[in-house]
Design an enzyme around this catalytic site. Structure first.
Site, PDB file in Angstrom:
ATOM      1  CG  ASP A  82       2.997  57.809  50.189  1.00  0.00           C
ATOM      2  OD1 ASP A  82       3.446  58.980  49.997  1.00  0.00           O
ATOM      3  OD2 ASP A  82       3.374  56.778  49.825  1.00  0.00           O
ATOM      4  CG  HIS A 114       5.458  53.025  51.615  1.00  0.00           C
ATOM      5  ND1 HIS A 114       6.025  53.148  50.588  1.00  0.00           N
ATOM      6  CD2 HIS A 114       4.587  54.164  51.639  1.00  0.00           C
ATOM      7  CE1 HIS A 114       5.523  53.983  49.697  1.00  0.00           C
ATOM      8  NE2 HIS A 114       4.594  54.494  50.387  1.00  0.00           N
TER       9      HIS A 114
END
Ligand code: ADP
Length: 699
Positions: A264, A171
């Site tokens: 995601d 991330h």
């Protein structure tokens, strides 16, 4: 029932460093709204999944020092002994049910808000790409300090008896910011070549491994994708895996950056189960170590296919583990039809994005394990079972209520609906493009209702107040739902819109469009969306798909503004643009006429040309039945009705998760003195004394 032998591979133990995972089910780190601040809820939530068979359960992101936080988003932490005590509860809860406990140690780098008032640290002097922050560029001393903080946090995690310690970079958090040229513009030994960009992460791994690697497994979470320029190309990510492999016991692989998190934690609208495999399935080329991946997987057959292929060794899950904490146990016990599958609506993310307590559209008990003492699979028997209950309305609230009442053993539960099918508003909402998987809410409940001999679904029966009183039930639950306003009532002008009347040919409600097939008299349609969630954009896409010229108009700052919380806003706007749907924001419709509408736009008044306007302004509770019953308590008593309650959207139109929760809560709390009000919940007070939490670092 025993499990099907074809799923055996999912139950084989696997070594990860010094630890053994008992099976291949792994709850990857995910936000919960609990962090360190609600340690009992944290322990209750993760412990429930351990009981449900997950081999490991992890915290959410856990900053290693006060130098990095993302307040107001609640996070775990490992700053001092207070955190050791707080998060130790969760590790114990995991261990009590035979699961490993993992902690996602974290430093946000440029992606943090810093309530601590310390400068945000950055790899290069470039402002954050989601936040208007320019950080303090990290010098050698800052690098050492962060690495030392990471080691100290890992030691604390070890003291709190965590089994798996992350050096989290996925991330695009700090280690990935060093790795990615998108962030890293350095010219020293930490920038430039891949070897240099990898240095920070490798050094940190080496230090953490040296400190705790004998007793804790070391996990790395890394983004491996081509969905954003913010990460690194897949080939570079694989090269990093090769470089770091000797320091890592478990590779936790996913995609994208925190700024594009919706790619995601992709919703079901755009992302099918298993979609990340196209990128993360390649990590095996670079390592023989265990790999865990995610993709909102609920199908055991797909899980078997992936593990058998060797692409991943372990099935990771965040959202599916929230929707069904007992997913592994249900596979193990051969109860596949009892799995409560995640619908991919991202309600969980919307809740924590608001800094709310966790919630879920499928699982009303998610987040309520501690504060309400709710178990997802068990309900206490009712105190007075000898009663018949009438539930009016078989939408999400009514279905959930009837199931829980049935499980609690009430003598007879009748779930009555005017329509022929279960589902309430989901009967039509799920026909909108992108919302098909929301039907899982109905499918799961249809199966469960069929299993309950004491619950009967009575379709095609509309009840008025007299019919309810005459029904012969001792308890009445009204779950009659909501409808879209047919006169343009809205929260901006706080009234109806002049000329808005869905009885006219050129004015339409969403139900008319989807359920009744009503269409505008010409080709040009305005969808006026005051809600900014799924209905307006769904109707716009539906009509566009039929060839209409569609303009979606909203008084909000952006189209699908509410869906930003579910991580879908950007993707929806992009999708509508690609479909050719015109988008107009900051525009309030003030009057509807044949041929169009008058509006107040950002630049002043304007006229919108349209052959029809679909009103998606607000919903109204179908409260008439309950109000009529409630206003004559004498008549209820005379009919032998001990209690009449309402649940779900007929009380107040809210989210799907709220409707399901409402039905669940009432059914659980039917014996309360006043079941219409929730019982008090256990609160978690921050009552540390300063000396408990300051300067008490381990090691
Ligand atoms: P919720 O989201 O609160 O569960 P929904 O709008 O999804 O509510 O569902 C409400 C259901 O109640 C619909 O299926 C509707 O047909 C049904 N219903 C509404 N009024 C009556 C009534 N008077 N008698 C029987 N069913 C009703």
């Amino acid at each position: 029932m025993a499990r099907d032998a074809k799923y055996d591979i999912l139950f084989e133990p696997i070594r990860i460093g010094p630890k053994t995972l008992r099976n291949r089910f792994y709850q990857v780190p995910h936000c919960s709204g609990f962090g360190s601040g609600k340690p009992w809820s944290q322990a209750g939530h993760r412990g429930m999944k351990a009981e449900g068979g997950w081999g490991a359960v992890c915290t959410e992101f856990a900053p290693v020092s006060p130098e990095t936080d993302e307040n107001p988003y609640p996070s775990a932490r490992m700053w001092d002994d207070g955190d050791v005590r707080a998060l130790g509860l969760m590790a114990s809860a995991a261990h009590a049910h035979g699961a490993l406990a993992g902690i996602e140690l974290h430093h946000g780098g440029i992606h943090c808000s810093n309530e601590s008032r310390q400068p945000v640290l950055t790899v290069s002097p470039v402002a954050g790409d989601g936040l208007p922050i320019v950080g303090q560029t990290m010098q050698a001393g800052d690098i050492r300090r962060v690495q030392e903080d990471w080691v100290a946090a890992a030691r604390r995690a070890q003291a709190a008896e965590y089994d798996i310690v992350y050096v989290y970079g996925g991330h695009t958090y700090l280690p990935m910011q060093f790795l990615s040229p998108f962030y890293n513009k350095r010219t020293d030994e930490y920038g430039g070549s891949l070897e240099n960009r990898a240095r920070f992460w490798l050094e940190t791994l080496e230090l953490v491994r040296g400190a705790v690697g004998d007793t804790c497994a070391i996990a790395v979470r890394i983004s491996v994708d081509e969905v954003t320029p913010a990460t690194v190309p897949v080939e570079e990510a694989l090269e990093f895996v090769r470089m770091a492999d000797h320091l890592v016991d478990l590779w936790d692989v996913n995609v994208s950056s925190i700024v594009e998190w919706g790619k995601d934690a992709g919703g079901s609208r755009f992302y099918p189960e298993g979609y990340q495999l196209q990128w993360t399935g390649r990590v095996r080329e670079a390592t023989a170590k265990p790999i865990v991946g995610v993709s909102r997987m609920t199908s055991p057959d797909l899980m078997v296919e992936i593990v058998s292929s060797g692409k991943w060794d372990i099935i990771g899950a965040a959202r599916p583990s929230i929707a069904d904490p007992f997913l592994p146990r249900k596979i193990e016990e051969g109860r596949l039809d009892d799995i409560r599958e995640c619908i991919g609506g991202n309600q969980c993310i919307a809740a924590v994005s608001r800094s709310h307590h966790l919630s879920c559209s499928q699982n009303a008990t998610a987040g309520e394990e501690y504060r309400r003492g709710w178990h997802p699979e068990e309900v206490p028997p009712a105190e007075n079972k000898d009663r018949d209950v009438l539930v009016v309305g078989a939408g999400p609230a009514g279905m959930e209520c009837a199931i829980v009442l049935g499980r609690r053993g009430l003598r007879r539960v009748h779930l009555v609906d005017a329509e022929a099918e279960l589902g309430g508003n989901l009967r039509w909402l799920t026909r909108l493009p992108g919302l098909g998987q929301w039907a899982r809410v109905v499918n799961y409940r249809r199966i469960q209702l069929d299993k309950l001999a004491n619950v009967e679904f009575v379709p095609g029966t509309r009840l008025d107040a007299a019919a309810v009183r005459d029904y012969g039930a001792a308890v009445v639950v009204v779950a009659t739902g909501a409808r879209w306003a047919a006169d343009g009532l809205n929260g901006v002008t706080r009234g109806p819109i002049p000329g808005a009347d869905a009885g006219l040919a050129h004015v339409l409600t969403p139900e008319q469009v989807v359920l009744e097939g009503k269409r505008p008299p010409g080709k040009r349609v305005v969808v006026y969306d005051g809600e900014g969630y799924v209905t307006g954009v769904g109707v716009a896409e539906l009509l566009r798909g039929e060839g209409y010229d569609v303009e979606i108009v909203s008084p909000l700052v952006s189209i699908a503004q509410q869906s930003d919380l579910n991580l879908e806003g950007v993707l929806i706007r992009e999708h509508l643009r690609n479909l050719g749907v015109q988008q107009r924001t900051l525009t309030t419709i003030t009057e509807i006429r044949s041929g169009g509408a008058l509006a107040e736009g950002f630049d002043g008044p304007l006229e919108l040309e349209a052959d029809g306007v679909v009103l998606v302004t607000q919903r109204l509770a179908n409260e008439q039945l309950f109000v009529e019953l409630d206003s004559d308590r004498g008549a209820l008593e005379a009919a032998g009705i001990q209690g009449a309650y309402r649940i779900g959207d007929c009380t107040a139109p809210r989210t799907l998760a709220d409707a399901v929760f409402d039905g669940h809560r009432l059914a659980r709390e039917l014996e309360s003195d006043d079941p219409s009000r929730p019982r008090p919940v256990l609160r978690e007070w921050a009552m540390h004394r300063a000396e408990d939490v300051v300067g008490a670092a381990v090691g």
